[in-house]
Design a protein around this motif. Structure first.
Motif, PDB file in Angstrom:
ATOM      1  N   PHE A  37       0.833  -1.210   0.000  1.00  9.64           N
ATOM      2  CA  PHE A  37       0.000   0.000   0.000  1.00  9.64           C
ATOM      3  C   PHE A  37       0.863   1.255   0.000  1.00  9.64           C
ATOM      4  O   PHE A  37       0.656   2.167  -0.817  1.00  9.64           O
ATOM      5  CB  PHE A  37      -0.926  -0.008   1.212  1.00  9.64           C
ATOM      6  CG  PHE A  37      -1.609   1.316   1.455  1.00  9.64           C
ATOM      7  CD1 PHE A  37      -2.728   1.689   0.719  1.00  9.64           C
ATOM      8  CD2 PHE A  37      -1.118   2.211   2.407  1.00  9.64           C
ATOM      9  CE1 PHE A  37      -3.347   2.924   0.931  1.00  9.64           C
ATOM     10  CE2 PHE A  37      -1.733   3.438   2.627  1.00  9.64           C
ATOM     11  CZ  PHE A  37      -2.843   3.802   1.885  1.00  9.64           C
ATOM     12  N   TRP A  38       1.830   1.328   0.914  1.00  7.49           N
ATOM     13  CA  TRP A  38       2.664   2.523   0.998  1.00  7.49           C
ATOM     14  C   TRP A  38       3.568   2.655  -0.229  1.00  7.49           C
ATOM     15  O   TRP A  38       3.831   3.772  -0.695  1.00  7.49           O
ATOM     16  CB  TRP A  38       3.497   2.497   2.281  1.00  7.49           C
ATOM     17  CG  TRP A  38       2.686   2.706   3.517  1.00  7.49           C
ATOM     18  CD1 TRP A  38       2.371   1.781   4.460  1.00  7.49           C
ATOM     19  CD2 TRP A  38       2.062   3.930   3.929  1.00  7.49           C
ATOM     20  NE1 TRP A  38       1.592   2.331   5.440  1.00  7.49           N
ATOM     21  CE2 TRP A  38       1.387   3.658   5.147  1.00  7.49           C
ATOM     22  CE3 TRP A  38       2.014   5.220   3.414  1.00  7.49           C
ATOM     23  CZ2 TRP A  38       0.672   4.626   5.848  1.00  7.49           C
ATOM     24  CZ3 TRP A  38       1.303   6.185   4.104  1.00  7.49           C
ATOM     25  CH2 TRP A  38       0.646   5.895   5.296  1.00  7.49           C
ATOM     26  N   ALA A  39       4.025   1.522  -0.752  1.00 13.45           N
ATOM     27  CA  ALA A  39       4.913   1.574  -1.919  1.00 13.45           C
ATOM     28  C   ALA A  39       4.200   2.141  -3.143  1.00 13.45           C
ATOM     29  O   ALA A  39       4.758   2.977  -3.858  1.00 13.45           O
ATOM     30  CB  ALA A  39       5.460   0.174  -2.218  1.00 13.45           C
ATOM     31  N   ILE A  40       2.960   1.715  -3.389  1.00 14.43           N
ATOM     32  CA  ILE A  40       2.250   2.236  -4.557  1.00 14.43           C
ATOM     33  C   ILE A  40       1.801   3.681  -4.347  1.00 14.43           C
ATOM     34  O   ILE A  40       1.458   4.379  -5.301  1.00 14.43           O
ATOM     35  CB  ILE A  40       1.028   1.352  -4.935  1.00 14.43           C
ATOM     36  CG1 ILE A  40       0.003   1.308  -3.795  1.00 14.43           C
ATOM     37  CG2 ILE A  40       1.491  -0.039  -5.320  1.00 14.43           C
ATOM     38  CD1 ILE A  40      -1.271   0.574  -4.167  1.00 14.43           C
ATOM     39  N   GLN A  41       1.816   4.147  -3.082  1.00 16.55           N
ATOM     40  CA  GLN A  41       1.534   5.556  -2.795  1.00 16.55           C
ATOM     41  C   GLN A  41       2.779   6.424  -3.007  1.00 16.55           C
ATOM     42  O   GLN A  41       2.711   7.643  -2.868  1.00 16.55           O
ATOM     43  CB  GLN A  41       1.057   5.724  -1.348  1.00 16.55           C
ATOM     44  CG  GLN A  41      -0.219   4.973  -0.993  1.00 16.55           C
ATOM     45  CD  GLN A  41      -1.404   5.408  -1.826  1.00 16.55           C
ATOM     46  OE1 GLN A  41      -1.622   6.594  -2.043  1.00 16.55           O
ATOM     47  NE2 GLN A  41      -2.172   4.434  -2.307  1.00 16.55           N
ATOM     48  N   GLY A  42       3.894   5.790  -3.330  1.00 21.95           N
ATOM     49  CA  GLY A  42       5.129   6.530  -3.562  1.00 21.95           C
ATOM     50  C   GLY A  42       6.038   6.618  -2.356  1.00 21.95           C
ATOM     51  O   GLY A  42       7.084   7.270  -2.406  1.00 21.95           O
ATOM     52  N   ASN A  43       5.670   5.966  -1.246  1.00 25.65           N
ATOM     53  CA  ASN A  43       6.488   5.992  -0.031  1.00 25.65           C
ATOM     54  C   ASN A  43       7.070   4.602   0.198  1.00 25.65           C
ATOM     55  O   ASN A  43       6.740   3.915   1.165  1.00 25.65           O
ATOM     56  CB  ASN A  43       5.647   6.441   1.160  1.00 25.65           C
ATOM     57  CG  ASN A  43       6.499   6.859   2.354  1.00 25.65           C
ATOM     58  OD1 ASN A  43       7.683   6.552   2.422  1.00 25.65           O
ATOM     59  ND2 ASN A  43       5.895   7.556   3.293  1.00 25.65           N
ATOM     60  N   TYR A  44       7.961   4.207  -0.718  1.00 30.63           N
ATOM     61  CA  TYR A  44       8.552   2.869  -0.659  1.00 30.63           C
ATOM     62  C   TYR A  44       9.345   2.671   0.625  1.00 30.63           C
ATOM     63  O   TYR A  44       9.335   1.591   1.218  1.00 30.63           O
ATOM     64  CB  TYR A  44       9.459   2.644  -1.867  1.00 30.63           C
ATOM     65  CG  TYR A  44      10.058   1.256  -1.951  1.00 30.63           C
ATOM     66  CD1 TYR A  44       9.370   0.223  -2.573  1.00 30.63           C
ATOM     67  CD2 TYR A  44      11.309   0.984  -1.406  1.00 30.63           C
ATOM     68  CE1 TYR A  44       9.911  -1.057  -2.655  1.00 30.63           C
ATOM     69  CE2 TYR A  44      11.862  -0.287  -1.474  1.00 30.63           C
ATOM     70  CZ  TYR A  44      11.162  -1.301  -2.102  1.00 30.63           C
ATOM     71  OH  TYR A  44      11.700  -2.563  -2.170  1.00 30.63           O
ATOM     72  N   GLY A  45      10.028   3.725   1.071  1.00 30.65           N
ATOM     73  CA  GLY A  45      10.840   3.625   2.271  1.00 30.65           C
ATOM     74  C   GLY A  45      10.028   3.213   3.485  1.00 30.65           C
ATOM     75  O   GLY A  45      10.447   2.363   4.273  1.00 30.65           O
ATOM     76  N   PHE A  46       8.839   3.815   3.644  1.00 34.62           N
ATOM     77  CA  PHE A  46       8.013   3.436   4.786  1.00 34.62           C
ATOM     78  C   PHE A  46       7.378   2.069   4.566  1.00 34.62           C
ATOM     79  O   PHE A  46       7.170   1.314   5.512  1.00 34.62           O
ATOM     80  CB  PHE A  46       6.925   4.475   5.051  1.00 34.62           C
ATOM     81  CG  PHE A  46       6.183   4.222   6.327  1.00 34.62           C
ATOM     82  CD1 PHE A  46       6.784   4.467   7.552  1.00 34.62           C
ATOM     83  CD2 PHE A  46       4.895   3.705   6.315  1.00 34.62           C
ATOM     84  CE1 PHE A  46       6.105   4.211   8.734  1.00 34.62           C
ATOM     85  CE2 PHE A  46       4.211   3.450   7.500  1.00 34.62           C
ATOM     86  CZ  PHE A  46       4.821   3.705   8.712  1.00 34.62           C
ATOM     87  N   GLY A  47       7.076   1.749   3.319  1.00 27.98           N
ATOM     88  CA  GLY A  47       6.487   0.446   3.030  1.00 27.98           C
ATOM     89  C   GLY A  47       7.397  -0.709   3.430  1.00 27.98           C
ATOM     90  O   GLY A  47       6.914  -1.791   3.769  1.00 27.98           O
TER      91      GLY A  47
END
Length: 361
Positions: free
Chosen positions: A245-255
């Protein structure tokens, strides 16, 4: 008639201590392998999260994201067993063992960097006090904070106090983590290593280790390893879903973060499974190469980035290898681990014991 072999109580206790040592050394070895794998995964962020390689990356990171939490939980477990006595003496022994190797290797890294490029006083200060000298020294700063808190945690005299503090500090840590790295990634506090430095973002793991060492796994209400293994698997799947979810939102680091809530639950469940399994006899009770790595895990943590980076620079020159990330990560991690273990063993053999302890922990 078969002769009966009698064993003294002292001998039995020595055997139990040896078995426990091998057991926890094996798990520390698994944790340091996970650390090196995590740091070998840098190229994965360049692949779209919905691609096959991207999904592999999110899954792999979730699988090994127990690394630092398990190290902190094991540190708490042994701190809870051995922190009796004057606080001053505990601080002196423990902080010396943590700080001496850290300062040695931070100095080596900074000298290396200074020879390649000029360093400012600010960079040097940050290198020592914020762990940036070795790149990933935040773990040492966090461990120092928990060491200072250990006497206060071990003096808690009721389950209610233990759980009240663990839950409160976990809520504080989760709020901080989601407010900054997750929802405000442009904030200075969302940048590495700032978000990983406060002890409260890692809080439940160390305190849980102390609690289990004092109360036993039965103090969690149920103590069957299968229950904790099932919980760990469930939260690992949840962690993969949250990571995607976080990766596809553009926040791969948190994902791929070890601090997201699903991963906190995954790592805590895994530690409880490890603690529950420690009471039986398993393959982890025996000596292995993982146990050797575990006994040298602190040294490997401090050293491995110095070796991993040049190894990956060589690997990056082969574009076909970079495209096959499972193989790329396996070669990077295994080569680094072998080199680190060999270096640690060589230094322990060449250096006087006292010097080796100061350099390697």
């Amino acid at each position: 008639m078969i002769p009966v072999k009698y064993t003294s109580n002292a001998a039995m206790k020595r055997h139990e201590r040896a078995a426990r040592s091998s057991y926890w050394d094996n798990w520390k070895g698994i944790a340091i392998v996970a650390v090196v794998i995590i740091h070998s995964c840098g190229e994965l962020s360049n692949f779209p999260p919905d691609s096959l390689t991207g999904l592999f990356g999110i899954g792999l990171r979730q699988a090994v994201n127990f690394a630092v939490p398990i190290f902190l939980a094991i540190a708490g477990f042994f701190a809870g067993r051995g922190s009796s006595g004057p606080s001053g003496e505990f601080y002196r022994k423990r902080l010396t063992r943590i700080l001496a190797p850290y300062l040695v290797w931070t100095t080596i890294y900074l000298v290396r960097d200074g020879l390649a490029d000029s360093l400012t006083i600010r960079q040097v200060i940050k290198g020592y006090f914020f762990g940036t000298g070795i790149g990933i020294g935040y773990f040492v700063i966090v461990l120092i904070q928990f060491t200072l808190l250990t006497p206060f945690i071990t003096r808690l005299n009721s389950r209610r106090k233990h759980f009240s503090i663990m839950i409160t500090m976990t809520v504080v840590g989760v709020f901080f983590t989601y407010y900054f790295p997750a929802l405000h990634p442009d904030s200075p506090l969302a940048r590495f290593p700032a978000y990983a430095l406060p002890f409260f973002v890692w809080y439940p793991f160390f305190h849980l280790g102390v609690y289990v060492s004092q109360q036993g796994v039965a103090g969690i209400t149920f103590d069957r390893p299968r229950t904790f293994i099932a919980l760990a698997f469930t939260f690992a799947v949840a962690g993969f879903i949250e990571g995607y979810f976080w990766a596809i939102q553009g926040n791969y680091g948190f994902g791929t973060s070890q601090l997201k809530l699903s991963n906190i639950l995954y790592s805590a469940s895994l530690f409880l499974a490890i603690a529950a399994l420690s009471r039986g006899n398993s393959v982890f009770n025996h000596e292995s190469w993982l146990a050797v790595a575990g006994r040298n895990s602190y040294a490997i943590y401090l050293i491995h980035m110095m070796l991993l980076v040049p190894f990956q620079q060589v690997a990056n020159s082969y574009s076909g290898l970079v495209g096959v990330q499972p193989l790329y990560i396996f070669i990077s991690a295994s080569t680094t681990l072998i080199a680190c273990v060999a270096l640690a063993l060589i230094l322990r053999r060449l250096l006087p014991q006292r010097v080796a302890t100061m350099v390697l922990g």
